[in-house]
Design a protein around this motif. Sequence first.
Motif, mmCIF file in Angstrom:
data_model
loop_
_atom_site.group_PDB
_atom_site.id
_atom_site.type_symbol
_atom_site.label_atom_id
_atom_site.label_comp_id
_atom_site.label_asym_id
_atom_site.label_seq_id
_atom_site.Cartn_x
_atom_site.Cartn_y
_atom_site.Cartn_z
ATOM 1 N N ARG A 136 65.553 -29.378 52.124
ATOM 2 C CA ARG A 136 64.262 -28.857 51.659
ATOM 3 C C ARG A 136 63.108 -29.581 52.335
ATOM 4 N NH1 ARG A 136 63.783 -29.078 45.430
ATOM 5 N NH2 ARG A 136 61.822 -28.073 45.993
ATOM 6 N N GLU A 168 60.792 -26.766 53.756
ATOM 7 C CA GLU A 168 59.733 -26.259 52.883
ATOM 8 C C GLU A 168 58.307 -26.674 53.281
ATOM 9 O OE1 GLU A 168 60.408 -25.394 48.655
ATOM 10 O OE2 GLU A 168 62.255 -26.559 48.876
ATOM 11 N N HIS A 185 59.162 -21.616 44.472
ATOM 12 C CA HIS A 185 59.680 -22.019 45.780
ATOM 13 C C HIS A 185 60.189 -20.826 46.590
ATOM 14 C CE1 HIS A 185 59.298 -26.388 45.358
ATOM 15 N NE2 HIS A 185 59.505 -26.169 44.071
ATOM 16 N N GLY A 198 66.224 -19.046 51.881
ATOM 17 C CA GLY A 198 65.885 -19.133 50.466
ATOM 18 C C GLY A 198 66.843 -18.342 49.607
ATOM 19 N N LEU A 218 69.666 -24.147 44.752
ATOM 20 C CA LEU A 218 68.309 -24.607 44.509
ATOM 21 C C LEU A 218 68.009 -24.619 43.019
ATOM 22 C CD1 LEU A 218 65.567 -25.472 45.652
ATOM 23 C CD2 LEU A 218 64.990 -23.062 45.957
ATOM 24 N N ILE A 244 58.281 -32.837 47.547
ATOM 25 C CA ILE A 244 59.727 -33.018 47.686
ATOM 26 C C ILE A 244 60.078 -34.498 47.738
ATOM 27 C CG2 ILE A 244 61.747 -32.519 49.121
ATOM 28 C CD1 ILE A 244 60.373 -29.910 49.908
#
Length: 241
Positions: free
Chosen positions: A109, A113, A161, A177, A184, A228
């Motif tokens: 992540r 992300e 997210h 994703g 997740l 994160i």
Amino acid sequence: MTQEGPLGRHRTIHGRVVEWLGRRIVSGELSDGSQLPNETELAAQLRVSRGGVREAVKALAAKGLVEARPRLGTRVLPREQWNLMDREVLTWHGQLGKAGFLGDLLELRLMVEPGAARLAAERATPEQLAVLENAYGRMESHAPKLPGAEEEFVAADLAFHLILLRASGNQLIEQLGRLLEASLHHGLEASSHAPGGVAATLPLHHAVLVAVRGHRPVAAFRAMKRLIETTTQAVREMVGE
């Protein structure tokens, strides 16, 4: 086979056999190199047909978890041969909640992300921004009700997210994703139980939202990176690392 059997609930009998065996392999109950019982034994144990067992073994072989060889039986393969990006394999890891898996997920992540947030700040549509705001609003409304509202909070956190990845406008990031959705979910569930985790990360979610909404790519990148990193620290403290 009845619902009270060893396989529990699943969409199909085939799916139940795959899940029953797959979870035991991923958990280490069936260790690297161990031999699976033969078709007849498994069929009797799980109360399914030998054909059902055979198809399940083929499915697990396609995931890299086992190897079936004529006259030698079926053995569990080393972890490095598993397809760890397979949706079901990811889900089984997430359900087991192992610290190593959570750490790997957070590292992934951290690589993906922040960049997705930067792109979202440049590309998000008004509709996607509305979904992002709604997801944050639901997180904010459920946070004061914790404990007791974990399910609702985690669902909103996951939605936040996933829409951010979609708003990146990059179809491969969006696909990632969808692939990671189940694992997740379990990762966010774990972080929501970390002491102080929600209090520390909720303002950072808001910072991401503000940056994306304001079309500020660098700020979005930094806010997501900080989010994160903060989540990672909370999870490490929870598991005693």
